[in-house]
Scaffold this active site. Structure first.
Site, PDB file in Angstrom:
ATOM      1  N   LYS A  49      -7.500  -5.758  -2.412  1.00  0.00           N
ATOM      2  CA  LYS A  49      -6.436  -6.758  -2.526  1.00  0.00           C
ATOM      3  C   LYS A  49      -6.593  -7.825  -1.441  1.00  0.00           C
ATOM      4  CE  LYS A  49      -3.437  -3.530  -4.873  1.00  0.00           C
ATOM      5  NZ  LYS A  49      -2.385  -2.531  -4.852  1.00  0.00           N
ATOM      6  N   GLN A  93       1.649   0.059  -0.891  1.00  0.00           N
ATOM      7  CA  GLN A  93       0.654   0.801  -1.669  1.00  0.00           C
ATOM      8  C   GLN A  93       1.166   2.219  -1.969  1.00  0.00           C
ATOM      9  OE1 GLN A  93      -2.315  -0.628  -2.770  1.00  0.00           O
ATOM     10  NE2 GLN A  93      -2.439   1.228  -3.980  1.00  0.00           N
ATOM     11  N   ASP A 116       4.661  -6.666  -7.288  1.00  0.00           N
ATOM     12  CA  ASP A 116       4.300  -5.589  -8.212  1.00  0.00           C
ATOM     13  C   ASP A 116       5.282  -5.543  -9.389  1.00  0.00           C
ATOM     14  OD1 ASP A 116       1.957  -4.341  -7.444  1.00  0.00           O
ATOM     15  OD2 ASP A 116       2.941  -3.011  -5.993  1.00  0.00           O
TER      16      ASP A 116
END
Ligand code: NDP
Length: 277
Positions: A49, A93, A116
């Site tokens: 990322k 994460q 997200d």
């Protein structure tokens, strides 16, 4: 022979478009990634990322916290990022160590910075058909279908899997594009009879080679979300690719299908969050 839906090339094109939009525009979207503990797979995802951000001219910041961090410290970290002007997107994460609640952490993220799209506000907006930020994996699949001119309107769509991250939002996005959608899960009876009706079949199960040739209609479009390890430790999907590919019209490979699209959509969401703010 089936068309290979090339997520690697499509994601590269998308990243190029994002880089071109950002370059020379004065925009510097910022993404903060929180990593708790030292899980090797999570470390790889976070590194990917960060690399993807750098390649398109975004600012990115990694916040690494010890595996035994308290829930309070983790939430305080999120709240501090919520206030930062240079940070447009925040993600934590997953999975988190078992003493931490991912639900509480996601709830603490400012929905405008929830790149997200896991926050209840963003999930609710998706359900109501008014989303601003979409969950990366299903949005990446929709982008892939769009770029390969695969029409969804009126098609029978079957999604195997009902997770909050993939299955459920996938079903909603297909429904919004006027697909006739069936969602299957571990309690579904006679699964193969249902998957065989699909014009578009999405497998998000997490079991290697779960979708076999007898479960797929001739000419179907097959999207394989699975990221599994086979008995030799090799990355593989949920679909028995070798057996299914000869009888379908289009299929995503693993690797190189849905996976690269997911990260590209994270960049798109970060840019959207920047613009929205
Ligand atoms: P989850 O484990 O959260 O969900 C799996 C789903 O599959 C559940 O809804 C479960 O049903 C269903 N299922 C399990 N066994 C069966 C069965 N025998 N018959 C029918 N349905 C079954 O997984 P995720 O949705 O998070 O991920 C799915 C896969 O996608 C994994 O391999 C994951 O690694 C991969 N993935 C890939 C991404 C990418 O970028 N390519 C991103 C995210 C995930 P029930 O609800 O009844 O338990």
């Amino acid at each position: 022979m089936a068309i290979l839906l090339d997520g690697k090339a499509t994601a590269a094109a998308l990243r190029q478009e994002i880089a071109e939009e950002v370059k020379g525009s004065g925009m510097t979207p910022g993404l903060a990634v929180i990593l708790v503990g030292d899980d090797p797979a999570s470390r790889i995802y976070v590194n990917n990322k960060k690399k993807a951000c750098a390649a398109v001219g975004f600012y990115s910041e990694e916040i690494t916290l010890p595996a035994d961090v308290s829930q309070e410290t983790l939430i305080d970290t999120v709240k501090a990022l919520n206030k930062r002007e240079d940070i447009d997107g925040i993600l934590c994460q997953l999975p988190l160590p078992s003493h931490l609640s991912d639900r509480a952490v996601i709830a603490a993220i400012d929905p405008k910075k929830d790149v997200d799209a896991f926050h209840a506000v963003n999930a609710g907006n998706l359900l109501r058909g008014t989303p601003s930020i979409l969950p990366c994996t299903p949005a990446g699949i929709m982008e892939l279908l769009f770029r390969y001119h695969i029409d969804i309107d009126g098609k029978r769509c079957v999604v195997v899997g009902r997770s909050n991250i993939v299955g459920k939002p996938m079903a909603l996005l297909l429904l919004q594009k006027n697909g006739t959608v069936t969602v299957c899960h571990s309690h579904t009876r006679d699964l193969a009879a249902i998957t065989r009706t699909a014009d578009i079949l999405v497998a998000a199960v997490g079991v290697p080679h779960f979708i076999t040739a007898d479960m797929v209609k001739a000419g179907a479009v097959v999207i394989d979300v699975g990221m599994n390890r086979d008995e030799n430790g090799k990355l593989c999907g949920d679909v028995d690719f070798a057996a299914v590919e000869p009888q379908v019209s289009a299929i995503t490979p693993v690797p190189g299908g849905v996976g690269p699209m997911t990260i590209a959509m994270l960049l798109k969401n970060t840019l959207t969050a920047y613009k929205n703010r």
